[in-house]
Design a protein around this motif. Structure first.
Motif, mmCIF file in Angstrom:
data_model
loop_
_atom_site.group_PDB
_atom_site.id
_atom_site.type_symbol
_atom_site.label_atom_id
_atom_site.label_comp_id
_atom_site.label_asym_id
_atom_site.label_seq_id
_atom_site.Cartn_x
_atom_site.Cartn_y
_atom_site.Cartn_z
ATOM 1 N N ARG A 169 -0.655 -1.153 8.948
ATOM 2 C CA ARG A 169 -1.459 -0.028 8.479
ATOM 3 C C ARG A 169 -1.064 1.396 8.903
ATOM 4 O O ARG A 169 -1.117 2.057 7.655
ATOM 5 C CB ARG A 169 -3.116 -0.119 9.121
ATOM 6 C CG ARG A 169 -4.177 0.682 8.669
ATOM 7 C CD ARG A 169 -5.376 0.581 9.685
ATOM 8 N NE ARG A 169 -6.384 1.631 9.208
ATOM 9 C CZ ARG A 169 -6.810 2.738 9.568
ATOM 10 N NH1 ARG A 169 -6.170 3.035 10.557
ATOM 11 N NH2 ARG A 169 -7.502 3.546 9.081
ATOM 12 N N PRO A 170 -0.459 1.759 9.786
ATOM 13 C CA PRO A 170 -0.030 3.043 10.325
ATOM 14 C C PRO A 170 1.141 3.341 9.185
ATOM 15 O O PRO A 170 1.218 4.365 8.556
ATOM 16 C CB PRO A 170 0.364 3.241 11.573
ATOM 17 C CG PRO A 170 -0.299 2.032 12.303
ATOM 18 C CD PRO A 170 -0.484 0.881 11.231
ATOM 19 N N PHE A 171 1.814 2.428 8.934
ATOM 20 C CA PHE A 171 3.393 2.821 8.132
ATOM 21 C C PHE A 171 2.657 2.873 6.690
ATOM 22 O O PHE A 171 3.055 3.418 5.907
ATOM 23 C CB PHE A 171 4.125 1.286 8.281
ATOM 24 C CG PHE A 171 5.333 1.691 7.320
ATOM 25 C CD1 PHE A 171 6.556 2.525 7.805
ATOM 26 C CD2 PHE A 171 5.580 1.133 5.968
ATOM 27 C CE1 PHE A 171 7.478 2.699 7.034
ATOM 28 C CE2 PHE A 171 6.888 1.505 5.392
ATOM 29 C CZ PHE A 171 7.650 2.250 5.824
ATOM 30 N N LEU A 172 1.764 1.926 6.422
ATOM 31 C CA LEU A 172 1.154 1.831 4.809
ATOM 32 C C LEU A 172 0.466 3.339 4.578
ATOM 33 O O LEU A 172 0.584 3.712 3.520
ATOM 34 C CB LEU A 172 0.369 0.849 4.734
ATOM 35 C CG LEU A 172 1.031 -0.579 4.557
ATOM 36 C CD1 LEU A 172 0.114 -1.603 4.273
ATOM 37 C CD2 LEU A 172 2.021 -0.567 3.484
ATOM 38 N N LEU A 173 -0.147 3.816 5.802
ATOM 39 C CA LEU A 173 -0.952 5.275 5.500
ATOM 40 C C LEU A 173 -0.108 6.452 5.329
ATOM 41 O O LEU A 173 -0.039 7.194 4.508
ATOM 42 C CB LEU A 173 -1.612 5.550 6.773
ATOM 43 C CG LEU A 173 -3.168 4.653 6.700
ATOM 44 C CD1 LEU A 173 -3.768 4.855 8.071
ATOM 45 C CD2 LEU A 173 -3.951 5.135 5.560
ATOM 46 N N VAL A 174 1.278 5.968 6.149
ATOM 47 C CA VAL A 174 2.277 7.220 6.137
ATOM 48 C C VAL A 174 2.856 7.158 4.835
ATOM 49 O O VAL A 174 3.084 8.167 4.115
ATOM 50 C CB VAL A 174 3.255 6.909 7.363
ATOM 51 C CG1 VAL A 174 4.351 8.075 6.892
ATOM 52 C CG2 VAL A 174 2.644 7.461 8.641
ATOM 53 N N MET A 175 3.195 6.183 4.461
ATOM 54 C CA MET A 175 3.645 5.924 2.887
ATOM 55 C C MET A 175 3.073 6.231 2.077
ATOM 56 O O MET A 175 3.348 7.202 1.099
ATOM 57 C CB MET A 175 4.122 4.448 2.762
ATOM 58 C CG MET A 175 4.849 4.073 1.383
ATOM 59 S SD MET A 175 5.174 2.112 1.182
ATOM 60 C CE MET A 175 6.589 2.031 2.303
ATOM 61 N N ALA A 176 1.780 6.139 1.990
ATOM 62 C CA ALA A 176 0.600 6.462 0.853
ATOM 63 C C ALA A 176 0.585 7.828 0.871
ATOM 64 O O ALA A 176 0.592 8.683 -0.162
ATOM 65 C CB ALA A 176 -0.624 5.804 0.981
ATOM 66 N N GLY A 177 0.487 8.324 2.196
ATOM 67 C CA GLY A 177 0.182 9.873 2.410
ATOM 68 C C GLY A 177 1.402 10.907 1.739
ATOM 69 O O GLY A 177 1.246 11.714 0.956
ATOM 70 N N PHE A 178 2.533 10.438 2.123
ATOM 71 C CA PHE A 178 3.660 11.250 1.469
ATOM 72 C C PHE A 178 4.041 10.681 0.129
ATOM 73 O O PHE A 178 4.178 11.771 -0.816
ATOM 74 C CB PHE A 178 5.106 10.923 2.176
ATOM 75 C CG PHE A 178 5.392 11.336 3.383
ATOM 76 C CD1 PHE A 178 5.199 12.705 3.834
ATOM 77 C CD2 PHE A 178 5.631 10.512 4.831
ATOM 78 C CE1 PHE A 178 5.334 13.392 4.912
ATOM 79 C CE2 PHE A 178 5.973 11.218 5.861
ATOM 80 C CZ PHE A 178 5.707 12.606 5.930
ATOM 81 N N ALA A 179 3.772 9.506 -0.526
ATOM 82 C CA ALA A 179 3.757 9.525 -1.874
ATOM 83 C C ALA A 179 2.784 10.021 -2.717
ATOM 84 O O ALA A 179 2.954 10.654 -3.732
ATOM 85 C CB ALA A 179 3.454 7.676 -2.143
ATOM 86 N N ALA A 180 1.540 10.151 -2.102
ATOM 87 C CA ALA A 180 0.548 11.081 -2.964
ATOM 88 C C ALA A 180 0.793 12.608 -2.914
ATOM 89 O O ALA A 180 0.680 13.260 -3.933
ATOM 90 C CB ALA A 180 -0.940 10.797 -2.167
ATOM 91 N N TYR A 181 1.354 13.067 -1.839
ATOM 92 C CA TYR A 181 1.842 14.446 -1.862
ATOM 93 C C TYR A 181 2.896 14.748 -2.598
ATOM 94 O O TYR A 181 3.075 15.681 -3.404
ATOM 95 C CB TYR A 181 2.244 14.894 -0.488
ATOM 96 C CG TYR A 181 2.516 16.369 -0.428
ATOM 97 C CD1 TYR A 181 1.671 17.252 -0.187
ATOM 98 C CD2 TYR A 181 3.967 16.448 -0.427
ATOM 99 C CE1 TYR A 181 2.115 18.626 -0.431
ATOM 100 C CE2 TYR A 181 4.434 17.876 -0.766
ATOM 101 C CZ TYR A 181 3.287 18.951 -0.586
ATOM 102 O OH TYR A 181 3.796 20.148 -0.552
ATOM 103 N N ALA A 182 3.813 13.546 -2.774
ATOM 104 C CA ALA A 182 5.177 13.985 -3.597
ATOM 105 C C ALA A 182 4.615 14.259 -5.147
ATOM 106 O O ALA A 182 5.367 15.021 -5.813
ATOM 107 C CB ALA A 182 6.036 12.684 -3.738
ATOM 108 N N PHE A 183 3.347 13.751 -5.762
ATOM 109 C CA PHE A 183 3.168 13.909 -6.850
ATOM 110 C C PHE A 183 2.666 15.452 -7.120
ATOM 111 O O PHE A 183 2.765 16.250 -7.977
ATOM 112 C CB PHE A 183 1.794 13.348 -6.972
ATOM 113 C CG PHE A 183 1.028 13.285 -8.618
ATOM 114 C CD1 PHE A 183 1.472 12.272 -9.506
ATOM 115 C CD2 PHE A 183 0.183 14.509 -8.973
ATOM 116 C CE1 PHE A 183 0.831 12.314 -10.734
ATOM 117 C CE2 PHE A 183 -0.297 14.349 -10.320
ATOM 118 C CZ PHE A 183 0.100 13.587 -11.075
#
Length: 402
Positions: free
Chosen positions: A223-237
């Motif tokens: 969960r922590p890794f997936l949240l960080v991955m999703a957070g950075f990916a969403a911001y990249a947009f």
């Protein structure tokens, strides 16, 4: 006086800190040759080859997708062999890709050339540089990462006027050949021969802290890794979409072109100023707090423009907040993974996080263009704001390891 100069210069010449001036030079070259020129060169390519601008720009999106696909592999190579191997290959591939772009006549050859450039970006830009610093400095990499972003923030300031001058003097093909020569003749040798191989020796611990337990970290999964991955990916947009469309949106909102461009020029200096401020005052803050603050600032910028509407004052304030936010998120991309997942295998971790980041960068301009065409400019900005809010929610949900 010579002794003082020797003591100051010694670590930058002989030790792992030498990575900082080396990467400072090569980051300016890589960003300036691979990432920033397309906004100026691609329209010229499209006009000369007789292609549509949308097809010509699709090449750059293909490059980002290719970069995302190979980013995890680049990270593993840095973990196993070192940044000097991966980043040398990136510089040489960048040179090859730019030459291929200069000579490509067929659309398939053009897209293939951009694919090579994309692989080069994955092995040349911030992600491999941060992974290299993480490998060299371990948990103490926050300071060199922040310092590197000071220099990297100048790349667009150097690249755009240089690209314009080269295109005017040598044509777009000559411009690409010059950049290829710089990557092959300057960046690649610096990576191959000047980038340090050996990690920095850990600083001796104070006597009272000698028995302290090492900082807790998460495994790079779950969960922590997936949240960080999703957070950075969403911001990249967000920065990808805004960089492609915001100036045009401001003009359609009633701001004249010259003023809109002047407002847009606030972005770069505000990035650097935010990074300097973080370096001076933010060392005691956890990188996770930095990420939350930076993205919350971006969300606040959208609230401002949504409530105040498109005006010169609101647009200027938006760009100030956008620049500061993006400048801090750049630091967080290198420091949050180190703080949450530890320095072991940091290249692989950053590479895995980079893959969705680059994919979202590739998709954002097209998605927002469709939203603006089928809806409205405000609908497009609202969509981008949603991605910023999702990114903030992800980082709020991440907790520090205990």
């Amino acid at each position: 006086m010579p002794d003082i100069r020797t003591r100051l210069a010694g670590p930058l010449v002989e030790g792992p800190w030498r990575a900082l001036p080396v990467l400072g030079v090569t980051q300016v070259l890589a960003w300036g040759a691979l990432f920033y020129p397309p906004v100026l060169t691609v329209p010229l390519i499209a006009a000369e080859r007789g292609w549509s601008l949308s097809f010509a720009m699709a090449g750059f999106s293909a490059a980002l997708l290719a970069g995302g696909a190979v980013a995890p592999l680049v990270g593993r190579v840095i973990d196993r062999r070192g940044g000097h191997v991966a980043m040398t290959a990136g510089s040489l591939l960048g040179a090859l890709g730019l030459v291929a772009l200069a000579v490509a006549q067929h659309p398939a050859a053009y897209l293939a050339a951009w694919t090579v450039v994309g692989v080069a970006m994955a092995a040349s830009l911030y992600d491999p540089a941060f992974a290299t610093l993480g490998r060299l400095f371990g948990a103490a990499a926050r300071r060199p990462i922040t310092l590197l972003t000071f220099v990297g923030g100048l790349a667009s300031t150097v690249s755009w006027p240089a690209t314009r001058a080269l295109c005017d003097g040598l044509g777009w093909q000559g411009c690409l050949i010059v950049y290829a020569a710089l990557l092959a003749g300057v960046a690649a040798p610096l990576h191959a021969f000047a980038l340090p191989r050996q990690p920095a020796a850990p600083a001796p611990a104070p006597a009272r802290a000698a028995a302290a337990a090492p900082a807790a970290v998460y495994a790079p999964s779950g969960r922590p890794f997936l949240l960080v991955m999703a957070g950075f990916a969403a911001y990249a947009f967000v920065p990808s979409a805004l960089s492609a469309h915001l100036i045009a949106i401001l003009q359609r909102g009633g701001i004249d072109a010259a003023t809109a461009v002047l407002i847009g020029m606030l972005f770069g200096p505000c990035q650097v100023l935010a990074r300097v401020t973080e370096f001076a005052f933010g060392a005691r803050e956890h990188p996770l707090s930095l990420a939350r603050f930076a993205i919350a600032l971006m969300v606040a910028a959208f609230v401002l423009i949504g409530t105040a509407g498109v005006s010169v004052a609101a647009a200027a304030a938006f760009y100030v907040m956008f620049g500061a936010s993006n400048g801090l998120v750049t630091i967080a991309r290198g420091t949050v993974p180190l703080a949450l997942f530890g320095p072991a295998g940091i290249g692989t971790v950053i590479g895995r996080l980079a893959a969705p980041w680059l994919a979202m960068q590739a998709a954002a301009p097209l998605v927002v263009a469709v939203a603006a065409e089928r809806g409205s400019d405000m609908a497009a900005l609202t969509l981008v704001a949603v991605f910023a809010a999702v990114a903030l929610a992800c980082f709020v949900l991440v907790r520090r390891p205990v």
